[in-house]
Design a protein around this motif. Structure first.
Motif, mmCIF file in Angstrom:
data_model
loop_
_atom_site.group_PDB
_atom_site.id
_atom_site.type_symbol
_atom_site.label_atom_id
_atom_site.label_comp_id
_atom_site.label_asym_id
_atom_site.label_seq_id
_atom_site.Cartn_x
_atom_site.Cartn_y
_atom_site.Cartn_z
ATOM 1 N N LEU A 421 51.975 -17.079 -5.903
ATOM 2 C CA LEU A 421 52.771 -15.868 -5.716
ATOM 3 C C LEU A 421 52.097 -14.666 -6.378
ATOM 4 N N SER A 422 51.456 -14.895 -7.517
ATOM 5 C CA SER A 422 50.718 -13.802 -8.152
ATOM 6 C C SER A 422 49.589 -13.339 -7.255
ATOM 7 N N ALA A 423 48.914 -14.312 -6.656
ATOM 8 C CA ALA A 423 47.829 -13.962 -5.736
ATOM 9 C C ALA A 423 48.392 -13.151 -4.573
ATOM 10 N N GLY A 424 49.556 -13.575 -4.089
ATOM 11 C CA GLY A 424 50.194 -12.832 -3.015
ATOM 12 C C GLY A 424 50.483 -11.401 -3.440
ATOM 13 N N ALA A 425 51.006 -11.247 -4.656
ATOM 14 C CA ALA A 425 51.325 -9.906 -5.150
ATOM 15 C C ALA A 425 50.067 -9.050 -5.255
ATOM 16 N N ALA A 426 48.972 -9.692 -5.694
ATOM 17 C CA ALA A 426 47.727 -8.935 -5.865
ATOM 18 C C ALA A 426 47.184 -8.485 -4.518
ATOM 19 N N LEU A 427 47.422 -9.277 -3.491
ATOM 20 C CA LEU A 427 46.881 -8.940 -2.175
ATOM 21 C C LEU A 427 47.808 -8.010 -1.396
ATOM 22 N N ALA A 428 49.065 -7.910 -1.846
ATOM 23 C CA ALA A 428 50.049 -7.157 -1.062
ATOM 24 C C ALA A 428 49.683 -5.687 -0.995
ATOM 25 N N ARG A 429 49.950 -5.080 0.160
ATOM 26 C CA ARG A 429 49.624 -3.665 0.345
ATOM 27 C C ARG A 429 50.830 -2.777 0.049
ATOM 28 N N GLY A 430 51.849 -2.919 0.867
ATOM 29 C CA GLY A 430 52.982 -2.002 0.758
ATOM 30 C C GLY A 430 53.840 -2.280 -0.460
ATOM 31 N N PRO A 431 54.713 -1.330 -0.821
ATOM 32 C CA PRO A 431 55.576 -1.524 -1.988
ATOM 33 C C PRO A 431 56.579 -2.651 -1.773
ATOM 34 N N VAL A 432 57.064 -2.788 -0.543
ATOM 35 C CA VAL A 432 58.054 -3.832 -0.283
ATOM 36 C C VAL A 432 57.417 -5.208 -0.426
ATOM 37 N N ALA A 433 56.205 -5.340 0.142
ATOM 38 C CA ALA A 433 55.503 -6.616 0.037
ATOM 39 C C ALA A 433 55.235 -6.945 -1.425
ATOM 40 N N GLN A 434 54.817 -5.920 -2.141
ATOM 41 C CA GLN A 434 54.512 -6.128 -3.554
ATOM 42 C C GLN A 434 55.749 -6.590 -4.316
ATOM 43 N N TRP A 435 56.845 -5.893 -4.035
ATOM 44 C CA TRP A 435 58.092 -6.272 -4.685
ATOM 45 C C TRP A 435 58.490 -7.688 -4.281
ATOM 46 N N PHE A 436 58.322 -7.974 -2.998
ATOM 47 C CA PHE A 436 58.689 -9.289 -2.466
ATOM 48 C C PHE A 436 58.012 -10.405 -3.252
ATOM 49 N N TRP A 437 56.694 -10.305 -3.410
ATOM 50 C CA TRP A 437 55.970 -11.367 -4.110
ATOM 51 C C TRP A 437 56.356 -11.444 -5.581
ATOM 52 N N ALA A 438 56.411 -10.244 -6.206
ATOM 53 C CA ALA A 438 56.719 -10.223 -7.633
ATOM 54 C C ALA A 438 58.119 -10.769 -7.882
ATOM 55 N N ASP A 439 59.060 -10.387 -7.013
ATOM 56 C CA ASP A 439 60.423 -10.813 -7.200
ATOM 57 C C ASP A 439 60.582 -12.309 -6.925
ATOM 58 N N THR A 440 59.849 -12.782 -5.919
ATOM 59 C CA THR A 440 59.876 -14.218 -5.622
ATOM 60 C C THR A 440 59.404 -15.000 -6.838
ATOM 61 N N ARG A 441 58.365 -14.450 -7.451
ATOM 62 C CA ARG A 441 57.837 -15.114 -8.634
ATOM 63 C C ARG A 441 58.906 -15.187 -9.728
ATOM 64 N N GLN A 442 59.678 -14.100 -9.823
ATOM 65 C CA GLN A 442 60.701 -14.087 -10.847
ATOM 66 C C GLN A 442 61.829 -15.071 -10.547
ATOM 67 N N GLN A 443 62.033 -15.343 -9.277
ATOM 68 C CA GLN A 443 63.077 -16.290 -8.885
ATOM 69 C C GLN A 443 62.679 -17.724 -9.183
ATOM 70 N N LEU A 444 61.399 -17.926 -9.386
ATOM 71 C CA LEU A 444 60.852 -19.278 -9.469
ATOM 72 C C LEU A 444 61.550 -20.191 -10.474
ATOM 73 N N PRO A 445 61.777 -19.721 -11.708
ATOM 74 C CA PRO A 445 62.407 -20.642 -12.660
ATOM 75 C C PRO A 445 63.725 -21.199 -12.156
ATOM 76 N N GLY A 446 64.519 -20.355 -11.532
ATOM 77 C CA GLY A 446 65.817 -20.812 -11.055
ATOM 78 C C GLY A 446 65.715 -21.767 -9.882
ATOM 79 N N LEU A 447 64.616 -21.640 -9.129
ATOM 80 C CA LEU A 447 64.480 -22.462 -7.934
ATOM 81 C C LEU A 447 63.598 -23.677 -8.154
#
Ligand SMILES: Nc1ncnc2c1ncn2[C@@H]1O[C@H](COP(=O)(O)OP(=O)(O)O)[C@@H](O)[C@H]1O
Ligand SMILES: [Mg+2]
Lengths: 800, 218
Positions: A421-447
């Motif tokens: 997911l970090s790699a995804g965030a690093a590769l993401a272009r737009g702000p939404v994509a960036q947020w998407f990856w970063a936020d997904t990463r944050q969801q990880l512990p719960g999931l």
């Protein structure tokens, strides 16, 4: 006070019926799978115990000749010399269309307490009834019914303590049915028998621990270990669900706990109330789970029975008896599971400050340090698993490999996903994509718990289905090779057999005798076949390894073919010498695959077999012919042969395949169940998280994303996580398949299967896991899309 | 005119029945104007701001942003209004916890397609955030977080900045300095400002003041 407190606590479940449902369903599902497996195991074990322990022979040592049966004189000689021994004759016979395991005992010298039938009954039988033809035999009631109309059998007495398919009779009667010619398989050493071997009295006899001959229990052990592993796996998956829901229930009720504490409920009492609540819930869910487990087990048992019969020749009844033992174990496991899942919550309540903290607490925050610790533990498990088969032999090492692999991969999953997911965030272009990856990463512990359970389910699925499909492919190909004849004919008697051969000689391309003797090979049940010289063998027989000129040596009488099981068990390679009987050794000219056969097997040139075993029954024949249909009809008319004695290779293949299909129905069913439990785990985790998602979703919403956009992103998130988990599960599953095929199978059955890859199955499984993720995301996402803006606005409200 | 709101009413339905919060409110905001919205706690300041920010819809009345009616649109068009025409600052900062400060600062500007790296650099420098760009919100103090929120709101150069008690969670000294920075930047960009506060001291720093009471402008 306490009642008011209890009412306050329980009111939570009334307001959150879905949560209540997931909690109960998760725990019930987990218990169900666990107790289903336990029930099946218990039932099968009971049958083995009936088969082996009924006679109590497990407690006796025996004397046997590793090379084969001993003559009656040996027994007589030992008895005269004062040895307290009792003869045993065992064998398989086809009676009608029933495959029957015969056990012949000397009713006079055998330990009386261990004979079937009650003593009073035996007393009413006269010696003449017992010993003179037709004699008497004890069988299970089902078997008695099945054998009712078969002529020439002893008088059958029903005995419920016997497993189906087994017949216990006097050794003389057994000798007659098996045509053993007075041979004895082994001698039971009774109390008072000397230690050691008889030495010069009978130099060929060796002492055996009855247990080590327990072929069936050794083989079926692996099957049950398999089932138990599945049961544990399902239970672990279920625990993840329970952990999630209980954690959420605790988190959501923090304000209630706080208020109760503030108005004066002692901490100890609050914890006591919660504990009582959990125990009640666990008992409720556990009860449901046992009921469900019983139904699952009852549905699966006929297939399990067929599997065990087909694979190992072990007989268990196809119906399930209710056993309070496994019911109690199911309930206990549900209780322990719920309490384990609740420890975290209870502990956090113990430490909860009386005053609310200003900061909103994330429910499942895993610190990087604990994540690292977890990954390290995973790595250690993985390495330990890999080391197991290198350091140790045996089935247990194989299972250690599988366990270490699965658990290790599961524990490593959060770290790997985080990195992806970090790699995804690093590769993401737009702000939404960036947020998407970063936020997904944050969801990880719960999931991560739910995703770990998905990983386990997927990897098991890939592993088991790769094994099954490899097996099927190999087995079908092998059957094609092995079933060289177009028609298989069994003559009712030797005389008829001779007439048959004469009649067939001008009418068939070739008659290939399939004659064999049942004889121990290296102290375990075995069989020796004799075959004639024919081109089909050279071109078709499935050889795995061979000397330079296997068939030349073989037909010159200078070599034998042995099956893979025997080669593995006795560590034999082409060129080695193999002992086929007393004073009869031959070099191994080749090793052939022989799937599904628990016994060791050797093939020699037919003349050789006839010299060594002139008594071999000459009944079965393979016929090479252009027109199997016509020939079968003619044989039917000419010899009055029943249809069962005339089988074309097509039906034989169908029958064999059918056995193997049923073999894996059980595994298939458990596979599907585990996957659905994992899907359920994701659903609960997503539901759990979605109720805490608002604070994270409100800012992007306020900054200009619509609810629909957010809902789409949430769906995508669930899909992405499932896909990433699948990506890790696939290699894990393939390694699992490899260890099943190359380690566990070899240890359990003595044969190694080539591994084939089935990418279409992977795609299907990927699709399934995406569908599961989609379904799991559906409820929370629909809820999000319909969330009233005022709910978002509450996040921005001052008072928090 | 930046904002022209007329006859806004809003009633909440609660467990105890209907709760009228806004009873026909009208207000205008001119370019370059800074307007303070004051009133007692519970007087409906936040509710009004939410309506103006297209976060919620009024029961009746109209709201125009630069002559475009925003009350009649759907979810998507309201999201576009929030994205393109408004900068929002909340009392709770509401940064995105999973993104670092640089990404938070640029988030709305990039969402609106008006990201200007130079302007973002100026903003972070002026707000004293240059050293903190690679940190995450949880690692910042309240004052620092609120400066990020102000920077994020101003990064797309919105015509209007709406702030709901932006200094309510900060101590007095920090509040003053943060407000100072915000006012300076608003002044430079020429944006209009509507700020909710219950502090008369802070309200005094703005060019005009509107007091809410009983759901009306007093
Ligand atoms: N979503 C809502 N549902 C019900 N009542 C609400 C809601 N939002 C605000 N209120 C009520 O409306 C009144 C005004 O709230 P608010 O605008 O937040 O006041 P202020 O910001 O001036 O303190 C309060 O009484 C509040 O409890
Ligand atoms: Mg307010």
């Amino acid at each position: 006070m306490r009642r008011a407190a209890l009412a306050a606590l329980v009111s939570h479940w009334r307001r959150q019926p879905l949560q209540f449902f997931t909690l109960i369903a998760g725990l019930a599902l987990a218990t169900a799978l666990w107790s289903a497996v336990q029930a099946i195991n218990a039932e099968a074990r009971r049958s083995y115990a009936a088969a082996e322990g009924m006679l109590g022979l497990g407690s006796y040592e025996t004397l046997a000749d590793p090379a084969g049966r001993m003559p009656l004189e040996t027994f007589a000689r030992l008895r005269r010399a004062g040895w307290q021994v009792s003869p045993v004759l065992e064998g398989r016979a086809l009676l009608g269309n029933q495959r029957i395991e015969l056990l012949g005992l000397d009713f006079i010298s055998a330990p009386q307490a261990n004979l079937p039938g009650n003593p009073q009954l035996r007393e009413t039988l006269s010696p003449n009834e017992i010993f003179l033809p037709p004699g008497i035999a004890f069988v299970a009631p089902d078997t008695q019914r099945a054998l009712r109309d078969i002529a020439g059998l002893p008088h059958l007495i029903a005995d419920t303590s016997l497993p189906p398919g087994r017949l216990v009779t006097d050794i003389a009667v057994a000798d007659r049915i098996l045509e053993a010619g007075g041979g004895i398989d082994s001698l039971i050493l009774l109390k008072g028998a000397p230690d050691g071997t008889p030495g010069a009295l009978a130099p060929q006899l060796q002492r055996f621990d009855r247990q080590s001959q327990g072929e069936i229990s050794r083989l079926t052990d692996s099957f049950h270990l398999n089932l138990t592993a599945f049961g544990l796996l399902s239970f672990a998956v279920g625990l993840f669900i329970v952990h999630g829901t209980i954690g959420l229930a605790f988190e959501q009720r923090r304000p209630v706990f706080r208020t109760l504490r503030a108005v004066g409920l002692p901490l100890r009492e609050l914890l006591g109330l919660l504990m009582a609540e959990i125990i009640l819930l666990a008992l409720l869910a556990g009860g449901l789970g046992i009921l469900l487990g019983y139904l699952i087990a009852a549905a699966l048992l006929p297939d399990v029975a067929a599997t065990l019969r087909g694979l190992y020749g072990a007989s268990i009844p196809g119906s399930l008896a209710f056993d309070p033992g496994w019911a109690a174990s199911g309930l206990g496991v549900a209780l322990i599971g719920a309490l384990v899942a609740a420890t975290h919550g209870l502990n956090s309540i113990r430490k909860m400050p009386l005053l609310a903290s200003a900061r909103p607490r994330a429910w499942a925050v895993a610190s990087t340090a604990s994540l690292r610790r977890q990954a390290l533990a995973g790595l250690v498990l993985l390495l330990a698993g890999i080391a197991a088969p290198i350091l140790a032999d045996g089935l247990l090492a194989g299972f250690a490999l599988m366990g270490g692999l699965l658990l290790g991969a599961a524990l490593l999953l959060p770290l790997v996903l985080g990195a992806a997911l970090s790699a995804g965030a690093a590769l993401a272009r737009g702000p939404v994509a960036q947020w998407f990856w970063a936020d997904t990463r944050q969801q990880l512990p719960g999931l991560s718990l739910a995703l770990m359970s998905l990983l386990l389910a997927l990897a098991t699925n890939v592993g088991v289905s790769t094994m099954v499909s490899s097996f099927r492919l190999t087995f079908t190909g092998w059957l094609d090779q092995r079933l060289v004849s177009q028609l298989y004919v069994t003559a009712p008697s030797e005389a008829e057999g001779e007439r048959l051969r004469a009649w067939l000689a001008p009418r068939a391309e070739a008659i290939l005798p399939i004659w064999k003797v049942d004889t121990p090979l290296y102290g375990t049940p075995g069989e020796i076949y004799g075959i004639v010289d024919h081109q089909v063998y050279r071109s078709h027989w499935p050889l795995l390894a061979s000397s330079d000129t296997p068939w030349e040596d073989f037909y010159a009488g200078r070599g034998t073919l042995i099956n893979e099981q025997l080669a593995y068990r006795e560590d034999l390679s082409p060129g080695d010498s193999v002992t086929l009987g007393p004073g009869w050794t031959l070099p191994v000219s080749a090793i052939y695959s022989d799937y599904g056969n628990p016994a060791g097997q050797a093939i020699v040139h037919l003349p050789l077999l006839l010299t060594q075993h002139p008594e071999v029954p000459r009944l079965r024949h393979g016929i090479l012919t252009e027109d199997p249909e016509g020939l079968a009809r003619a044989l039917h008319e000419e010899f009055g042969l029943p249809r069962a004695n005339l089988i074309d290779n097509g039906s034989l293949k169908a029958i064999s395949l059918q056995i193997f299909e049923r073999t894996f129905t059980v595994t298939g069913a458990l596979n599907v169940l585990t996957l659905s439990v994992a899907g359920f785990a994701i659903l609960t985790a997503l539901l759990t998280l979605s109720s805490m998602r608002l604070p994270q979703l409100a800012p992007p919403w306020a900054l200009g994303l619509t609810r629909a956009q957010l809902a789409r992103l949430e769906t995508l998130r669930s899909l992405a996580l499932a896909a990433l988990t699948f990506a890790l599960a696939l290699p894990t599953g393939l390694v699992l398949a490899w260890s099943l095929l190359a380690v566990v199978n070899v240890e359990a059955f003595g044969w190694r299967l080539p591994m084939f890859l089935f990418p279409a199955q992977w795609l299907w499984l990927l699709a399934l896991s995406l569908i599961a993720a989609l379904l799991a995301a559906y409820l929370p996402v629909r809820r999000l899309a319909r969330t009233d803006p005022s709910q978002f606005l509450k996040v921005f409200a001052d008072e928090r | 005119m930046l904002i022209d709101a007329r006859d806004l009413t809003k009633t909440f339905t609660t467990a105890d029945g209907k709760l009228p919060v806004l009873n026909g409110i009208s207000l205008q905001l001119q370019p370059g104007e800074t307007l303070a919205l004051t009133g007692e706690s519970g007087s409906g300041k936040s509710t009004l701001l939410h309506l103006l920010a297209a976060l919620d819809t009024p029961d009746s009345g109209t709201i125009r942003h630069q002559d475009d009616d925003i009350t009649s649109g759907n979810d998507t068009s309201r999201a576009a209004v929030r994205r393109n025409r408004i900068g929002l600052v909340f009392q709770q900062f509401n940064l995105i916890p999973s993104l670092d400060i640089a990404a938070n600062l640029a988030f709305q500007a990039r969402l609106a397609g008006r990201y200007d790296a130079d302007w973002c650099a100026v903003l972070s420098q002026r707000l004293g955030l240059s050293e903190l760009l690679s940190r995450y919100p949880e690692q910042l103090s309240g004052g620092q977080q609120q400066r990020v929120a102000i920077g994020r709101a101003l990064a797309p150069r919105p015509p209007v900045l709406l702030a709901d008690e932006p200094t309510g969670n900060l101590d007095e000294a920090t509040a003053d300095s943060v407000l100072e920075m915000m006012l300076e930047l608003v002044d430079e960009t020429g944006a209009g400002l509507l700020m909710v506060t219950h502090s008369t001291r802070l309200a005094g720093r703005l060019s005009r003041r509107l007091h809410l009471s009983q759901g009306r402008v007093a």
